[in-house]
Write an enzyme that holds these catalytic residues in place. Structure first.
Site, PDB file in Angstrom:
ATOM      1  N   HIS A   1      42.338  16.707  40.884  1.00  0.00           N
ATOM      2  CA  HIS A   1      41.837  16.321  42.208  1.00  0.00           C
ATOM      3  C   HIS A   1      40.438  16.903  42.409  1.00  0.00           C
ATOM      4  O   HIS A   1      40.207  18.081  42.104  1.00  0.00           O
ATOM      5  CB  HIS A   1      42.749  16.863  43.306  1.00  0.00           C
ATOM      6  CG  HIS A   1      44.120  16.268  43.303  1.00  0.00           C
ATOM      7  ND1 HIS A   1      44.452  15.175  44.045  1.00  0.00           N
ATOM      8  CD2 HIS A   1      45.248  16.624  42.641  1.00  0.00           C
ATOM      9  CE1 HIS A   1      45.732  14.875  43.856  1.00  0.00           C
ATOM     10  NE2 HIS A   1      46.242  15.746  43.006  1.00  0.00           N
TER      11      HIS A   1
ATOM     12  N   HIS B   1      45.862  14.186  36.015  1.00  0.00           N
ATOM     13  CA  HIS B   1      44.664  14.053  36.855  1.00  0.00           C
ATOM     14  C   HIS B   1      44.245  15.398  37.404  1.00  0.00           C
ATOM     15  O   HIS B   1      45.050  16.322  37.526  1.00  0.00           O
ATOM     16  CB  HIS B   1      44.913  13.081  38.018  1.00  0.00           C
ATOM     17  CG  HIS B   1      46.020  13.533  38.922  1.00  0.00           C
ATOM     18  ND1 HIS B   1      47.332  13.284  38.653  1.00  0.00           N
ATOM     19  CD2 HIS B   1      46.002  14.239  40.087  1.00  0.00           C
ATOM     20  CE1 HIS B   1      48.086  13.816  39.607  1.00  0.00           C
ATOM     21  NE2 HIS B   1      47.307  14.409  40.486  1.00  0.00           N
TER      22      HIS B   1
ATOM     23  N   TYR C   1      52.661  22.095  40.079  1.00  0.00           N
ATOM     24  CA  TYR C   1      51.699  22.728  40.996  1.00  0.00           C
ATOM     25  C   TYR C   1      52.266  24.038  41.515  1.00  0.00           C
ATOM     26  O   TYR C   1      53.488  24.182  41.650  1.00  0.00           O
ATOM     27  CB  TYR C   1      51.453  21.826  42.206  1.00  0.00           C
ATOM     28  CG  TYR C   1      50.542  20.647  41.968  1.00  0.00           C
ATOM     29  CD1 TYR C   1      49.167  20.758  42.150  1.00  0.00           C
ATOM     30  CD2 TYR C   1      51.060  19.416  41.595  1.00  0.00           C
ATOM     31  CE1 TYR C   1      48.337  19.669  41.957  1.00  0.00           C
ATOM     32  CE2 TYR C   1      50.235  18.319  41.400  1.00  0.00           C
ATOM     33  CZ  TYR C   1      48.872  18.455  41.581  1.00  0.00           C
ATOM     34  OH  TYR C   1      48.053  17.377  41.385  1.00  0.00           O
TER      35      TYR C   1
ATOM     36  N   TYR D   1      53.249  14.337  36.043  1.00  0.00           N
ATOM     37  CA  TYR D   1      54.414  14.824  36.800  1.00  0.00           C
ATOM     38  C   TYR D   1      55.095  13.675  37.540  1.00  0.00           C
ATOM     39  O   TYR D   1      54.468  12.684  37.881  1.00  0.00           O
ATOM     40  CB  TYR D   1      54.023  15.954  37.764  1.00  0.00           C
ATOM     41  CG  TYR D   1      52.994  15.624  38.821  1.00  0.00           C
ATOM     42  CD1 TYR D   1      53.356  15.043  40.032  1.00  0.00           C
ATOM     43  CD2 TYR D   1      51.648  15.932  38.621  1.00  0.00           C
ATOM     44  CE1 TYR D   1      52.407  14.769  41.007  1.00  0.00           C
ATOM     45  CE2 TYR D   1      50.690  15.661  39.589  1.00  0.00           C
ATOM     46  CZ  TYR D   1      51.088  15.080  40.781  1.00  0.00           C
ATOM     47  OH  TYR D   1      50.148  14.812  41.745  1.00  0.00           O
TER      48      TYR D   1
ATOM     49  N   ARG E   1      52.950  10.383  37.874  1.00  0.00           N
ATOM     50  CA  ARG E   1      51.496  10.374  38.028  1.00  0.00           C
ATOM     51  C   ARG E   1      50.836  10.594  36.681  1.00  0.00           C
ATOM     52  O   ARG E   1      51.231  11.497  35.935  1.00  0.00           O
ATOM     53  CB  ARG E   1      51.031  11.499  38.970  1.00  0.00           C
ATOM     54  CG  ARG E   1      51.384  11.416  40.442  1.00  0.00           C
ATOM     55  CD  ARG E   1      50.860  10.192  41.197  1.00  0.00           C
ATOM     56  NE  ARG E   1      49.595   9.614  40.810  1.00  0.00           N
ATOM     57  CZ  ARG E   1      48.379  10.073  41.122  1.00  0.00           C
ATOM     58  NH1 ARG E   1      48.240  11.147  41.846  1.00  0.00           N
ATOM     59  NH2 ARG E   1      47.287   9.442  40.737  1.00  0.00           N
TER      60      ARG E   1
HETATM   61 FE   LIG Z   1      48.192  15.534  42.066  1.00  0.00          FE
END
Ligand SMILES: [Fe+3]
Lengths: 183, 239
Positions: free
Chosen positions: B161, B159, B107, B146, B156
């Site tokens: 969000h 995905h 991110y 990640y 995770r």
């Molecule tokens: Fe996330």
């Protein structure tokens, strides 16, 4: 009926998408009403500030009108006030520059709708904030709440040289846990 | 989650609970008191209204909206679907905001410490409004999985969000879209926090050849059912 879709946490990394510059400022120079700052912290079960929460508010204008077509007085709502704000809780907590809403009949006192999202919350929490300088027991929702616990919904008015500040902490868990609603 | 007899907006046989101990961060953040039933007032039956003026022309295209000197790296995808209410009617004017990691699972957020490269041409945030029938469309890059520190070797699943603001305060959903066939879903306490497999599986998008564009991008279909009070309804007298 279609089955509703499940919620998932907002996670820790939402700010670059959801927290926009000025998103916590609901007023411009022409907005009607008393300027207030609504600020506080989101606290976890250990009383530690949660620094990665997102708080959203929704409120009426100074005359108790919502800028939304379901409000019968929609056409008269203040064009300089949308009524929606978002604040992240990095650093000091959340902070909104807004106005004191007008009461919305049948309630004679004002309040603001609040939603909290955070990492560690698979689904948001819904609450309300009332103001310490009103007799909130006149409000039909407030009057129906546990008399001790409902104090968690009251923001304390402070008149500072810089202006009127309402302080209000949201406690997710434990001693003084904020009342959360099943809307 | 609440007293019997109150029919709230949220269906707690579908929605995840606040406390789900395998997702460790819930333990100190889950409210202990049961939720208090709230009969919606005008405040909950109204909400912010968004229009085309709130959306920029590239906001829905994450492959372009942050490009500096080229295209972002990764597998180009189109994500599209329809937002419906519980009666199956398309919901127009929903503000959909999305955010995600880049193809490497990183991110742009300053607190993301994952040792994977940033992409100078990708921020990973977008927004759009549903059209008059409730449809939306984003163009993006398939996000990478990640690591996170919830437990040993925690990753995770890939995905995106999603945040949806519907027609009033009650119509609100923050969720995550997953990809079909992801082996990490089985081990993910966030996904597994949803109380039943059927409800969970709704968050898995469907590969869609119709949406897929030849020589250009894979298509995924993700419809979303958004609970809330019908905006056309309000009590006479205005509360
Ligand atoms: Fe996330």
């Amino acid at each position: 009926m279609r089955a509703q879709y499940p919620s998932q946490t907002v996670g820790p990394f939402f700010a670059f998408a959801l927290v926009r510059e000025g998103g916590n400022i609901l007023v411009d120079e022409q907005t009607l009403g008393e300027r207030i700052t609504l600020k506080g912290r989101v606290l976890d079960g250990d009383g530690e500030p949660v620094d990665d929460a997102l708080v959203e508010i929704w409120q009426a204008d100074a005359h108790g009108r919502f800028r939304h077509p379901a409000d019968p007085q929609y056409a008269q709502a203040d064009p300089h006030f949308k009524g929606f704000g978002r604040s992240g809780t990095t650093g000091e907590g959340f902070c909104f520059q807004t106005i004191k809403p007008g009461p919305v009949p049948p309630s004679p006192v004002p309040c603001i709708a609040v939603r909290v999202f955070a990492r560690g919350m698979l689904i948001h929490a819904v609450t309300r904030v009332y103001f310490s300088d009103h007799d909130n027991t006149q409000d039909p929702v407030f009057a129906g709440l546990d008399p001790v616990r409902r104090q968690t919904l009251v923001a304390q008015r402070c008149e500072l040289p810089s202006g009127v500040v309402y302080r209000w902490d949201i406690r997710l868990q434990g001693e003084g846990e904020t009342i959360f609603f099943d809307l | 989650m609440s007293e019997a007899g109150h029919k709230g907006v949220l269906d707690w046989s579908i929605q995840p609970p606040y406390l789900h101990a395998p997702y460790v961060a819930t333990v100190r953040r889950a409210p202990h008191h049961p939720l208090v039933p709230l009969a919606a007032s005008l405040m909950e039956r109204t909400g912010p209204v968004y229009g085309e003026g709130d959306i920029g022309p590239l906001d829905h295209d994450l492959t372009k909206n942050a490009a500096k000197n080229g295209e972002p790296l990764g597998e180009r995808i189109i994500v599209t679907g329809q937002v419906l209410d519980e009666n199956g009617r398309g919901v127009p004017g929903v503000l959909i905001e999305i955010w995600q990691a880049n193809a490497a699972g990183r991110y742009v957020h300053k607190n993301d410490q994952h040792d994977a490269p940033l992409d100078p041409n990708f921020v990973g945030a977008g927004r759009t409004l549903t059209d008059e029938k409730g449809f939306y469309r984003f163009i993006s890059i398939k996000p990478g999985a990640y690591p996170w520190k919830n437990h040993f070797n925690a990753w995770r699943p890939a995905h995106i969000h999603f945040s949806l603001i519907g027609r009033n305060f009650s119509e609100r959903l923050v969720t995550q879209m997953y990809f079909p066939g992801d082996p990490l879903l089985e081990y993910d306490p966030i996904y597994q926090g949803i109380p039943n497999t059927k409800a969970r599986s709704r968050l898995i998008s469907r590969f869609d050849l119709e949406t897929t564009q030849p020589e250009w991008a894979l298509g995924y279909r993700f419809d979303i059912v958004l609970a809330g009070y019908d905006q056309t309804y309000f009590e006479p007298g205005g509360h």
